[in-house]
Each structure stands twice: as structure tokens, then as C-alpha cells.
Design a protein around this motif. Structure first.
Motif, PDB file in Angstrom:
ATOM      1  N   HIS A  98       0.833  -1.215   0.000  1.00 24.81           N
ATOM      2  CA  HIS A  98       0.000   0.000   0.000  1.00 24.81           C
ATOM      3  C   HIS A  98       0.861   1.255   0.000  1.00 24.81           C
ATOM      4  N   TYR A 130      -3.599   1.142  -3.277  1.00 23.98           N
ATOM      5  CA  TYR A 130      -2.577   0.095  -3.284  1.00 23.98           C
ATOM      6  C   TYR A 130      -1.582   0.414  -4.390  1.00 23.98           C
ATOM      7  N   ASN A 151      -8.906   2.036  -0.497  1.00 29.51           N
ATOM      8  CA  ASN A 151      -8.927   0.784  -1.272  1.00 29.51           C
ATOM      9  C   ASN A 151      -8.289   0.966  -2.646  1.00 29.51           C
ATOM     10  N   TYR A 152      -8.243   2.223  -3.119  1.00 31.69           N
ATOM     11  CA  TYR A 152      -7.720   2.501  -4.466  1.00 31.69           C
ATOM     12  C   TYR A 152      -6.257   2.969  -4.436  1.00 31.69           C
ATOM     13  N   GLU A 161      -5.442   1.948 -17.274  1.00 33.58           N
ATOM     14  CA  GLU A 161      -5.915   1.153 -16.131  1.00 33.58           C
ATOM     15  C   GLU A 161      -6.137   2.029 -14.900  1.00 33.58           C
ATOM     16  N   VAL A 162      -5.239   3.004 -14.693  1.00 35.25           N
ATOM     17  CA  VAL A 162      -5.394   3.962 -13.586  1.00 35.25           C
ATOM     18  C   VAL A 162      -6.732   4.696 -13.729  1.00 35.25           C
ATOM     19  N   GLU A 215      -0.122   1.271 -12.226  1.00 34.80           N
ATOM     20  CA  GLU A 215      -0.637   0.687 -13.465  1.00 34.80           C
ATOM     21  C   GLU A 215      -0.378   1.621 -14.643  1.00 34.80           C
ATOM     22  N   ASN A 230      -2.259  -0.496  -7.902  1.00 30.25           N
ATOM     23  CA  ASN A 230      -3.224   0.359  -8.620  1.00 30.25           C
ATOM     24  C   ASN A 230      -2.557   1.601  -9.197  1.00 30.25           C
ATOM     25  N   VAL A 231      -1.819   2.335  -8.335  1.00 30.10           N
ATOM     26  CA  VAL A 231      -1.282   3.632  -8.781  1.00 30.10           C
ATOM     27  C   VAL A 231      -0.084   3.476  -9.710  1.00 30.10           C
ATOM     28  N   ALA A 242      -9.774   2.430 -12.848  1.00 29.90           N
ATOM     29  CA  ALA A 242      -9.936   2.238 -11.405  1.00 29.90           C
ATOM     30  C   ALA A 242     -10.535   3.496 -10.765  1.00 29.90           C
ATOM     31  N   ALA A 274     -14.064   4.486  -8.332  1.00 25.95           N
ATOM     32  CA  ALA A 274     -13.837   4.957  -6.959  1.00 25.95           C
ATOM     33  C   ALA A 274     -14.830   6.057  -6.574  1.00 25.95           C
ATOM     34  N   HIS A 282      -7.279  11.451 -11.505  1.00 27.26           N
ATOM     35  CA  HIS A 282      -7.423   9.993 -11.357  1.00 27.26           C
ATOM     36  C   HIS A 282      -6.394   9.469 -10.342  1.00 27.26           C
TER      37      HIS A 282
END
Length: 529
Positions: free
Chosen positions: A56, A340, A337-338, A350-351, A346, A343-344, A354, A358, A439
Motif C-alpha cells: 500500500h 494500493y 482501497n484505491y 488502467e489507472v 498501473e 493500482n497507482v 480504477a 472509486a 485519477h
């Protein structure tokens, strides 16, 4: 909306090494002659240990950064904080203490009995103080949101000592966003065990430095206790509001399941993030407490629809109302949750996908009436001429709040807000400065006029700024007479890390000081004159 197809933002989420000595910066433009001091910033700087990766954004090991401005020269320096989490991870070459979103496992080299014993020894709370650095009295502390804070030397960046706030206060932890008064009095909030094993929130006070120069933390006290809407599930609290006479606490529908939390450490692989859960039915509650004399205003029951809250912007009193400006994220799903790292880091498309799922960000103004009369049931109690925010008294005695939206853009957040704190904290004000998240990727600095909703933007291609700190000009009379300081990372540049100095009035660039090293993401910090 600017796009980032090259995804060079991934670089701000990668590990770096600390520096052996400060390195000189190359300056372009003119730094104001009065601007001398240090910009101190905290953030994650180590994202893996041995073969193990932190999961995270809030797990990376705490790195303290400093830009020094002296006699027109600028240097940059950074050191890892020698927390227990960091030292033990370095010693054993693995994650030893469970972090926000990364579980620590028992040492595989130990035999089965000592491994079993390790499981049931109880919770080992992290001291990884990556969130903020600020002064308490004459000392500086790096902090996270647990009960541990770490005293640091703001000049050498050396780690001095670990302090357990539980020794002085009845709190399980406090936020990384205290409020400070002009005399140095510091206030904070944290959850605690109240009466009958139920949960509550304590607002705590640390006095200014005593005449005998002893440590003010030793004179800390609980000022007032606020009840929790659910006995065993306190809300996550990241910041709070303060006016001249009141504290504002927003109880959000992101809950910490305490039973899950206490049992998590006896189950393999549980983290702090696993203990959060949304409450889909409670909405959001606002609580007020008075400062002098300190007391909870139990008769004022403010409710509104569900939102996540991390950062208050400002709050002030006006004609019998409390105006509360904050950075909201719609709904009860937890925004963290977004965040991790998977995620960031990607690819850009993809970012974006996600972020589309959110909660959506918005700057909101809520207005809380202090005078409430039974006969006003069903009416809007807000009579301030300059806002469309409403407060309606219901038959059950609750007051339903609807906000005025000050700033909104699809998946464009105004976050990490700052104001001219020394002049405007708790007072009616005009300007907020924030980090623009596109984003979830930080790619611009924004100034917002909270009265007219006008905005100004600083942005540069493939550049990733940090929270802008406002420093007032000496003798300034206007609220926005000063500069903004932000660390900007431009991964492809010859000198990728820089300190950016902007004119706070119009966000034009005055100067930048560039260094030949990448600087990972920083969260919060302070300017030490």
C-alpha cells in the motif's frame, strides 16, 4: 484534463537511497530574498525489503526530506527515519512489523514453537512515521496515525527518540493533522476506550513550552470526549476542524471493526486495511465541542449523506453559524482501497478505469447552526447570504445538512489543502491551495477562491508536484501575499527533482531549485523559518 500515456508517474512510487550529505541545487529564476529556512517533507521512500514488496502507498518506509534555503543558495537532503519498523526490516531483510496494507509473517528460520509464540504475543503496532512532520514545542516529530511519534533533528535529520503517546494520554493513536494556536498550544484527536468498554473520541491538548523548558508532551491532557455512533466500531479519523471557540469532528461511514482488529494479529496475513469496513446506512455525522469551557454539544445532532473525509480545509464562525469547508469523497466505500501500489503504478488507461469506479471527489461547504429552536422544524436554518448550503431541523431533533459545492470535476480532486494558516485558521477566509489529483495521480497545483469559486492552476507536462505549503511574505496585509512551496518530480528531466516557488497570488513561477536525483512522493510537511 491532461493525459499521462507515458505513465512516468510510476517513478514517484519507487525506492530511493538516502543521501550521505546535502546536495546543491541549480536555481533558475529568483528566490525572494526574505525566504530563508527549511522545507521539511515526509513520505514513503522504501517500497520493498529483500524479496518482499510493500503493498500500500502508506506502507513504504518513512523518508524525511529537507530543502534548505540560505543566502540565495538551496540544498536538498534526505534520510530514512530509524524507526523500529525500518531498523528491524533492514536487519532481517524482510517485513518484520505489519504495516497499513502489508502483513508481516513470522521469521521462517525460527522453529515451530517460537513461531507459534510470535503469533499470539499480541499486536505489534507500527511506528513507521511516513505521513507528516511538525513541531511540538521546540522539537520536531515525524508522525503516522498510531500512538508512536518519532522525535527528529530538523537540521541533521537524525532520528532522536521514539515516543509512546499512550504513556501520557488515553488514546489508541492520534491524527497526523493537529491544530496549533499562536501561543504554541496544540490540539489533536484520536479514538479511545470510553465508559463500559465502548469506543469514543478524545480531543487532546498539548500546552506550549513550559517556563522550566520541560517537555510539553508530558503535560498533555484530554480536553473533551465525544461519543462514537457505534459501540465497537469507531470511524476512521484523519483530521478535524477548529474555529476560535469550537472543535468540529466529522464521523464518517468508514469504520474500524475493533473485534476484527484485535483478532487480526492472531490470523496469518491480516493488516490494518483488512479491519476497515463501510457502514452503508449511517450517513455522516457532524459533532461539535466547545473549547472554553471544554464540552460536547450533545444537543446538536447534525446528519448528512455518506462521504469519506481525509482533509478539512478550514472552519470558522459567522453570525451564529459554523462554516466547515472540506475535501469530500462521495459515498461510504473507503478511498484507501484505491491506493494500493499495484493500482497507482498501473498503465494510464488502467489507472483511469480504477478511478472511474472509486468515490468521486468534491470540495464542499457545510453550515452548522448553533441556535436551534423547536418551532423551526422543517425550515432551512441557514441565513448566511453568501452560501447555498442548508440545514433543516427534523422532528426527531436531528438537523439534516446539504452542502454547497465549491469545486468539482470528474475524477479531478482538490486535495492536500493548505491555507494561510497563521492568519486564517478558524477565521473567515478567501483562498485555499491544493494538490490536484488527476485519477489519483498528482499533476497540478490549484488555488481556489472559496467565496467566488474562481480557480488558478499551475501545471507542466510529465511533472508531479506535492502538497503546496503557503509561506506569507513578511509584513503581508493581503491573505494571499506570499509564496507556495512544492516538491516537483519530472522523471525524464536531467535534474528530475526540484523545489518549486510560486507566487501565491496568481501561481506564476518565481523560481525553482533543481537537483540531480529523483524524489519519491511526499505526503505532508512543514516550513521551518
Amino acid at each position: 484534463i491532461v493525459e499521462h500515456p507515458a505513465a512516468s508517474y510510476k517513478k514517484i512510487f519507487e525506492s530511493v537511497e538516502e543521501l550521505n550529505e546535502p546536495i546543491p541545487a541549480v536555481i533558475t529564476g529568483v528566490i525572494p530574498s526574505w525566504l530563508g529556512g527549511s522545507l521539511l517533507r515526509m513520505g514513503p521512500g522504501l517500497f520493498e525489503v529483500g524479496d518482499e514488496h510493500f503493498q500500500h502507498l502508506f506502507d513504504g518506509q518513512a523518508l524525511l526530506h529537507k530543502f534548505d534555503l540560505k543566502n540565495g543558495q538551496v540544498t536538498y537532503y534526505r534520510k530514512f527515519i530509524r524507526t523500529d519498523a525500518y531498523v528491524r526490516a533492514m536487519t532481517e531483510n524482510r517485513v518484520v512489523i505489519t504495516e497499513f496494507g502489508t502483513a508481516a509473517y513470522p521469521d521462517p528460520c525460527k522453529n515451530i514453537f517460537s513461531r507459534f509464540f510470535t503469533y499470539f504475543r499480541g499486536i505489534e503496532v507500527t511506528d513507521n512515521c511516513l505521513v507528516n512532520v511538525y513541531p511540538i514545542g521546540e522539537d520536531f516529530y515525524a508522525v503516522t496515525e498510531t500512538n508512536y511519534i518519532t522525535k527528529v533533528d530538523p537540521d541533521s535529520l537524525e532520528t532522536l527518540k521514539k515516543v509512546d503517546l499512550c504513556k501520557y494520554l488515553s488514546v489508541n493513536g492520534v491524527t497526523a493533522h493537529p491544530h496549533t494556536e499562536q501561543d504554541g498550544t496544540l490540539y489533536n484527536i484520536g479514538n479511545c476506550f470510553g465508559k463500559n468498554m465502548s469506543l469514543a473520541y478524545n480531543i487532546v491538548k498539548i500546552p506550549p513550552v513550559p517556563k522550566d523548558k520541560s517537555d510539553p508532551i508530558e503535560k498533555s491532557q484530554v480536553l473533551v470526549q465525544l461519543p462514537s455512533s457505534e459501540r465497537l466500531k469507531p470511524s476512521y479519523v484523519h483530521s478535524f476542524g477548529m474555529t476560535d471557540n469550537y472543535f468540529v469532528f466529522v464521523e464518517q461511514p468508514v469504520k474500524i471493526n475493533l473485534l476484527k482488529f484485535l483478532s487480526a494479529w492472531s490470523f496469518r496475513g491480516a493488516t490494518y486495511m483488512d479491519c476497515f469496513e463501510p457502514n452503508a446506512s449511517m450517513g455522516t455525522w457532524f459533532h461539535l465541542a466547545s473549547k472554553e469551557p471544554a464540552g460536547y454539544l450533545s444537543s446538536h445532532k447534525f446528519r448528512t449523506s455518506a462521504f469519506n473525509l481525509f482533509h478539512h480545509i478550514n472552519a470558522y464562525e459567522d453570525e451564529g453559524f459554523i462554516v466547515v469547508d472540506l475535501c469530500a469523497w462521495k459515498g461510504h466505500e473507503f478511498v484507501y482501497n484505491y491506493l494500493y501500489l499495484a493500482n497507482v503504478k498501473e498503465e494510464w488507461e488502467e489507472v483511469k478505469k480504477a478511478a472511474a469506479r472509486a468515490p468521486q471527489p468534491e470540495v464542499r461547504r457545510y453550515v452548522l447552526p448553533l441556535d436551534i429552536h423547536r418551532e423551526d422544524q422543517g425550515k432551512n436554518l441557514v441565513s448566511l447570504s453568501y452560501t447555498t448550503a442548508t440545514a433543516v431541523l427534523h422532528s426527531d431533533g436531528t438537523i439534516w445538512l446539504e452542502p454547497e459545492v465549491l469545486f468539482s470535476g470528474p475524477r479531478q480532486a482538490f486535495e492536500f489543502p493548505q491555507i494561510n494558516y497563521s492568519k486564517c485558521c478558524g477565521k473567515k477566509y478567501s483562498f485555499a491551495y491544493g494538490l490536484g489529483l488527476n485519477h489519483f495521480i498528482p499533476d497540478r497545483i490549484v488555488k481556489l477562491n472559496v467565496q467566488t469559486k474562481e480557480t488558478w492552476v499551475w501545471q507542466e507536462e510529465d511533472s508531479y508536484p506535492s502538497e503546496p505549503l503557503f509561506v506569507p511574505s513578511p509584513g503581508a496585509t493581503e491573505e494571499d501575499d506570499g509564496v507556495l512551496l512544492s516538491i516537483v518530480v519530472k522523471p525524464g528531466a536531467q535534474r528530475p527533482g526540484s523545489l518549486l516557488v510560486l507566487d501565491a497570488r496568481n501561481l506564476t513561477e518565481l523560481a525553482r531549485a533543481e537537483v540531480n536525483t529523483i524524489i519519491p512522493i511526499t505526503l505532508h510537511g512543514t516550513y521551518k523559518p
